[in-house]
Design an enzyme around this catalytic site. Structure first.
Site, PDB file in Angstrom:
ATOM      1  N   GLU A   1      -5.629   5.029  13.592  1.00 58.31           N
ATOM      2  CA  GLU A   1      -6.555   4.074  14.209  1.00 58.31           C
ATOM      3  C   GLU A   1      -7.259   4.598  15.457  1.00 58.31           C
ATOM      4  OE1 GLU A   1      -3.266   3.705  14.235  1.00 58.31           O
ATOM      5  OE2 GLU A   1      -2.580   3.143  16.233  1.00 58.31           O
TER       6      GLU A   1
ATOM      7  N   HIS B   1      -0.334   1.986  16.156  1.00 60.77           N
ATOM      8  CA  HIS B   1      -0.463   0.787  17.015  1.00 60.77           C
ATOM      9  C   HIS B   1       0.636   0.759  18.080  1.00 60.77           C
ATOM     10  CE1 HIS B   1      -3.476  -0.730  14.244  1.00 60.77           C
ATOM     11  NE2 HIS B   1      -2.628  -0.671  13.250  1.00 60.77           N
TER      12      HIS B   1
ATOM     13  N   TYR C   1      -0.898   4.650  10.519  1.00 60.59           N
ATOM     14  CA  TYR C   1      -1.240   3.705  11.586  1.00 60.59           C
ATOM     15  C   TYR C   1      -0.033   3.602  12.502  1.00 60.59           C
ATOM     16  CZ  TYR C   1      -5.291   2.108   8.917  1.00 60.59           C
ATOM     17  OH  TYR C   1      -6.486   2.042   8.249  1.00 60.59           O
TER      18      TYR C   1
ATOM     19  N   ARG D   1       0.832  -1.207   0.000  1.00 63.10           N
ATOM     20  CA  ARG D   1       0.000   0.000   0.000  1.00 63.10           C
ATOM     21  C   ARG D   1       0.868   1.260   0.000  1.00 63.10           C
ATOM     22  NH1 ARG D   1      -3.488  -1.292   5.279  1.00 63.10           N
ATOM     23  NH2 ARG D   1      -1.542  -2.386   5.743  1.00 63.10           N
TER      24      ARG D   1
ATOM     25  N   LYS E   1       1.942   2.055   7.340  1.00 65.74           N
ATOM     26  CA  LYS E   1       2.280   1.290   8.547  1.00 65.74           C
ATOM     27  C   LYS E   1       3.171   2.080   9.487  1.00 65.74           C
ATOM     28  CE  LYS E   1       0.992  -2.177   9.446  1.00 65.74           C
ATOM     29  NZ  LYS E   1      -0.311  -2.478  10.101  1.00 65.74           N
TER      30      LYS E   1
ATOM     31  N   ASP F   1      -2.449  -6.631  15.341  1.00 63.31           N
ATOM     32  CA  ASP F   1      -1.787  -5.315  15.298  1.00 63.31           C
ATOM     33  C   ASP F   1      -1.876  -4.588  16.638  1.00 63.31           C
ATOM     34  OD1 ASP F   1      -4.497  -4.868  15.081  1.00 63.31           O
ATOM     35  OD2 ASP F   1      -4.362  -3.468  13.407  1.00 63.31           O
TER      36      ASP F   1
HETATM   37  N1  LIG Z   1      -4.179  -7.506  11.031  1.00 61.69           N
HETATM   38  C1  LIG Z   1      -4.551  -6.543  10.197  1.00 61.69           C
HETATM   39  O1  LIG Z   1      -4.026  -6.424   9.093  1.00 61.69           O
HETATM   40  C2  LIG Z   1      -5.637  -5.604  10.579  1.00 61.69           C
HETATM   41  C3  LIG Z   1      -6.053  -5.572  11.870  1.00 61.69           C
HETATM   42  N2  LIG Z   1      -7.109  -4.780  12.239  1.00 61.69           N
HETATM   43  C4  LIG Z   1      -7.459  -4.849  13.655  1.00 61.69           C
HETATM   44  O2  LIG Z   1      -8.630  -5.614  13.887  1.00 61.69           O
HETATM   45  C5  LIG Z   1      -9.107  -5.299  15.210  1.00 61.69           C
HETATM   46  C6  LIG Z   1     -10.625  -5.081  15.179  1.00 61.69           C
HETATM   47  O3  LIG Z   1     -10.907  -3.879  14.497  1.00 61.69           O
HETATM   48  P1  LIG Z   1     -12.404  -3.343  14.261  1.00 61.69           P
HETATM   49  O4  LIG Z   1     -13.309  -4.446  13.935  1.00 61.69           O
HETATM   50  O5  LIG Z   1     -12.300  -2.208  13.320  1.00 61.69           O
HETATM   51  O6  LIG Z   1     -12.779  -2.789  15.693  1.00 61.69           O
HETATM   52  P2  LIG Z   1     -14.262  -2.420  16.200  1.00 61.69           P
HETATM   53  O7  LIG Z   1     -14.081  -1.410  17.273  1.00 61.69           O
HETATM   54  O8  LIG Z   1     -15.154  -2.106  15.061  1.00 61.69           O
HETATM   55  O9  LIG Z   1     -14.778  -3.802  16.817  1.00 61.69           O
HETATM   56  C7  LIG Z   1     -14.226  -4.359  17.961  1.00 61.69           C
HETATM   57  C8  LIG Z   1     -15.309  -5.166  18.644  1.00 61.69           C
HETATM   58  O10 LIG Z   1     -14.690  -5.851  19.744  1.00 61.69           O
HETATM   59  C9  LIG Z   1     -15.681  -5.922  20.736  1.00 61.69           C
HETATM   60  N3  LIG Z   1     -15.078  -6.276  22.011  1.00 61.69           N
HETATM   61  C10 LIG Z   1     -14.284  -5.528  22.821  1.00 61.69           C
HETATM   62  N4  LIG Z   1     -13.990  -6.221  23.946  1.00 61.69           N
HETATM   63  C11 LIG Z   1     -14.584  -7.437  23.812  1.00 61.69           C
HETATM   64  C12 LIG Z   1     -14.678  -8.587  24.640  1.00 61.69           C
HETATM   65  N5  LIG Z   1     -14.092  -8.623  25.848  1.00 61.69           N
HETATM   66  N6  LIG Z   1     -15.364  -9.650  24.173  1.00 61.69           N
HETATM   67  C13 LIG Z   1     -15.961  -9.630  22.955  1.00 61.69           C
HETATM   68  N7  LIG Z   1     -15.950  -8.563  22.152  1.00 61.69           N
HETATM   69  C14 LIG Z   1     -15.274  -7.476  22.587  1.00 61.69           C
HETATM   70  C15 LIG Z   1     -16.345  -4.549  20.719  1.00 61.69           C
HETATM   71  O11 LIG Z   1     -17.602  -4.558  21.363  1.00 61.69           O
HETATM   72  C16 LIG Z   1     -16.432  -4.301  19.217  1.00 61.69           C
HETATM   73  O12 LIG Z   1     -17.690  -4.706  18.697  1.00 61.69           O
HETATM   74  C17 LIG Z   1      -8.296  -4.068  15.636  1.00 61.69           C
HETATM   75  O13 LIG Z   1      -7.219  -4.454  16.457  1.00 61.69           O
HETATM   76  C18 LIG Z   1      -7.780  -3.537  14.322  1.00 61.69           C
HETATM   77  O14 LIG Z   1      -6.644  -2.707  14.464  1.00 61.69           O
HETATM   78  C19 LIG Z   1      -7.784  -3.992  11.358  1.00 61.69           C
HETATM   79  C20 LIG Z   1      -7.373  -3.964  10.043  1.00 61.69           C
HETATM   80  C21 LIG Z   1      -6.237  -4.731   9.556  1.00 61.69           C
HETATM   81  C1  LIG Z   2      -5.048  -1.291  10.471  1.00 58.99           C
HETATM   82  C2  LIG Z   2      -3.715  -1.686  10.043  1.00 58.99           C
HETATM   83  O1  LIG Z   2      -2.794  -1.692  10.827  1.00 58.99           O
HETATM   84  C3  LIG Z   2      -3.473  -2.064   8.682  1.00 58.99           C
HETATM   85  O2  LIG Z   2      -4.360  -1.900   7.843  1.00 58.99           O
HETATM   86  O3  LIG Z   2      -2.372  -2.530   8.374  1.00 58.99           O
END
Ligand SMILES: NC(=O)C1=CN([C@@H]2O[C@H](COP(=O)(O)OP(=O)(O)OC[C@H]3O[C@@H](n4cnc5c(N)ncnc54)[C@H](O)[C@@H]3O)[C@@H](O)[C@H]2O)C=CC1
Ligand SMILES: CC(=O)C(=O)O
Length: 371
Positions: free
Chosen positions: A118, A96, A94, A15, A75, A269
């Protein structure tokens, strides 16, 4: 303002932080856009397309950083980039920081003004995380289905089954943007799907939109243990914005999964939400096996579908980049309380609670900084 767009150096990070269309928007507003040579190639944007949109191409990374008042990236900076920053430089990317003590220290030492995509908020949503969470949520099912195939270490089942043979069970922990997008894909592929969240409102919403195609489950350790055991594909998707992810899936729970089951921890992340995820993996070596379960923990999943992701990211970031460039960072943050939530570090101080708590560092509030 002079804005520098750096080429990403993370493994398979294709990206780029700005498209030619975004470049033109900044240029028309009177700003100077410097783009590192070949920064857009991985997303299908040539240097010429940036020049046509009004950018200057800079071959030397150090010169780009030296000249720029604001660096736009995708990143978080990696170690070879730490020394490129200078005091008072704005870094818009981002970050993190909660799981990254070394990076946090490097940005503090360099006295960078770090505005993290983020943690920016609008109407109780995270507008600059959302597009990449949509991508990663959808990808989680795609890569999970792939990992369930025998040649990739999986138990050899097809997500949707076939007539007469039952489909796979997908369990998603966290029903936010990642969770809802993963559910959409998994339902579309014919899997059985359960989503676990701690918010009744969120579970109600998911129940409404999926009309019975998804089982909604209240989050507690009892329910999580029950569902992890049944999961062919487990997707980690929780978030406490800006803070370290809670380890909701324990080692003992993972041991109860059948051999060849798959875990995709999208929350890696922010440090990961599964206890047996002990490393961040890369697109070139994305999985490892522990207790017979395939683990996938790539922290830049959208980097693999860079064209889609870069377009979606600039769609979201450009208005904020423009506010910062037009008004200067301080006035822009004063004018928009949601943007102000993006400030994580400022001149050697931590300004985000989740980051200060994660590293046991003193917190300077954004209000103090903007006073
Ligand atoms: N690995 C990657 O390439 C990427 C990672 N991410 C990550 O994915 C993760 C999720 O992101 P989003 O869905 O956008 O966040 P979001 O804020 O939309 O959703 C998170 C959900 O987790 C729930 N939650 C919090 N504590 C909880 C618990 N104890 N039990 C059950 N549910 C709980 C919340 O109620 C919420 O619905 C983040 O860490 C984000 O940075 C996002 C994009 C790319
Ligand atoms: C959210 C994030 O860290 C990514 O898109 O790589």
């Amino acid at each position: 303002m002079i804005i520098g767009v750096a080429k990403e150096i993370k493994n398979n990070e294709n990206r780029v932080a700005l498209t030619p269309a975004g470049t033109e928007t900044l240029k028309k507003a009177g700003h100077t856009v410097l783009v590192e040579q070949s920064a857009g190639i991985g997303s299908g944007f040539s240097d010429e397309s940036y020049v046509k949109a009004g950018a200057q191409i800079i071959a030397d990374k150090k010169a780009l950083f030296d000249k720029s008042e604001m660096i736009m990236k995708v990143k978080e900076p990696l170690a070879p980039e730490y020394d490129l920053f200078h005091e008072g430089q704005i870094l818009f990317t981002y970050l993190h920081l909660a799981p990254e003590p070394e990076l946090t220290q490097a940005l503090l030492t360099k006295k960078v003004i770090g505005i993290a995509y983020e943690t920016i908020e609008r109407n109780h949503t995270l507008p600059l995380l959302t597009p990449m969470s949509e991508v990663a949520g959808r990808m989680a099912v795609q890569v999970g289905a792939h990992c369930l195939e025998k040649p990739f270490g999986g138990k050899g089942i097809l997500l949707g089954g076939v007539p007469g043979v039952e489909p796979a069970q997908v369990v998603i922990v966290g029903g936010g943007v990642v969770g809802a997008n993963a559910a959409k894909m998994a339902v579309g592929m014919g899997a059985r799907v359960a989503v676990i969240d701690k918010s009744v409102e969120r579970l109600t919403y998911l129940d409404d939109i999926f009309g019975g195609r998804v089982t909604t489950v209240m989050s507690n350790s009892y329910n999580i243990a029950n569902w992890v055991k049944k999961a062919d594909l487990l997707i980690g998707a929780v978030l406490l914005p800006g803070a370290k992810a809670p380890k909701l899936v324990t080692e003992e729970m993972v041991k109860t999964m059948e051999p060849g089951s798959v875990i995709v921890d999208v929350a890696i992340d922010q440090g990961g939400s599964v206890e047996t995820i002990d490393r961040v993996t890369t697109h070139s070596d994305p999985t490892y096996v522990k207790y017979g379960v395939v683990h996938y923990s790539v922290a830049n999943m959208p980097g693999a579908v860079a064209r889609t992701s870069t377009l979606a990211l600039t769609n979201a970031t450009i208005e904020y980049a423009l506010q910062i460039a037009d008004k200067g960072w301080k006035e822009a943050l004063r004018a928009d309380a949601g943007l102000a939530k993006g400030l994580n570090v400022y001149y050697g101080k931590v300004t985000f609670k989740g980051v200060a708590e994660a590293h046991n560092l003193p917190l300077t509030t954004v209000e103090e900084v903007l006073a």
